[in-house]
Enzyme design. Structure first.
Site, short mmCIF file in Angstrom:
data_model
loop_
_atom_site.label_atom_id
_atom_site.label_comp_id
_atom_site.label_asym_id
_atom_site.label_seq_id
_atom_site.Cartn_x
_atom_site.Cartn_y
_atom_site.Cartn_z
N VAL A 18 0.87 -1.17 0.00
CA VAL A 18 0.00 0.00 0.00
C VAL A 18 0.90 1.22 0.00
CG1 VAL A 18 -1.97 -1.11 1.13
CG2 VAL A 18 -0.18 -0.04 2.53
N SER A 19 0.38 2.33 -0.44
CA SER A 19 1.21 3.53 -0.60
C SER A 19 1.37 4.34 0.68
CB SER A 19 0.63 4.42 -1.70
OG SER A 19 0.65 3.74 -2.94
N THR A 20 0.34 4.34 1.54
CA THR A 20 0.40 5.17 2.75
C THR A 20 -0.14 4.41 3.95
OG1 THR A 20 -1.83 6.10 2.56
CG2 THR A 20 -0.09 7.17 1.28
#
Length: 202
Positions: A8-10
């Site tokens: 996931v990015s964040t």
């Protein structure tokens, strides 16, 4: 060995959607994960701890399971490079959301099935080719539209309702998830949300 990889990015996102999809695929195909790796970091960089540890661990005959192709990266050039790395080492990549890329390159005896490996290579290159054509088309049409507006003396701001909007909306209508829409349309996930809201689809 069979590995799974999620990203996931964040920190505001979680792995649940990817984990559930991988668990279901494994249950349907009678597969057990030996080791799972994950990262919370943008796909724009390949300096990812979990991903790098997985690359170091994986050897010929191993399988890596991911939900979506863009878990490998955020742009086609990077993804192609990573795909080639695994392909050259005869490491099988299973992409759950793409049935033609979820087939194993090994037969029941553990030998490489060259026909399946060749088919997956063709499918992958076709995806890369189509995505690049779509991005070039969107870029060209947007440029042509801006030039026409400038010639007519129209004050230019950030363009809206472009071919990119159309592509995003069409993919959304087809049921594609927002991560894949961003990947194929060549925009970020926040841009996908903005476009969908602008077109009253969210």
């Amino acid at each position: 060995m069979i590995y799974s990889y999620t990203r996931v990015s964040t920190n505001k996102q979680d792995y649940l959607r990817q984990d559930e999809a991988i668990k279901k695929w494994c249950a349907d195909n009678n597969v057990e994960i030996d080791v799972s790796f994950s990262d919370t970091i943008t796909g724009k960089t390949f300096n990812r701890d979990g991903y790098n540890r997985m690359k170091q661990a994986a050897v010929s005959g191993d399988t890596i399971i991911i939900k979506e192709l863009d878990r490998l990266g955020r742009d086609w050039d990077g993804i192609k490079e990573e795909w080639k790395y695994f392909d050259d080492k005869d490491i099988n990549i299973v992409v759950i959301d793409m049935p033609l890329l979820s087939q194993a390159i090994y037969d029941k005896d553990g030998n490489i099935d060259l026909n399946i490996k060749f088919l997956k290579a063709i499918v992958f290159e076709t995806l890369c080719y189509n995505a690049e054509l779509e991005r070039q088309k969107n870029s060209r049409r947007t440029s042509e539209k801006l030039q026409a507006m400038k010639a007519e003396g129209i004050k230019l701001g950030r363009p809206v309702n472009t071919e990119v909007d159309k592509t995003v909306c069409e993919l959304y209508a087809q049921g594609m998830n927002k991560s894949d829409i961003a990947f194929y349309a060549g925009v970020s996930r926040p841009q996908v949300y903005t476009i969908l809201k602008r077109n009253h689809l969210m």
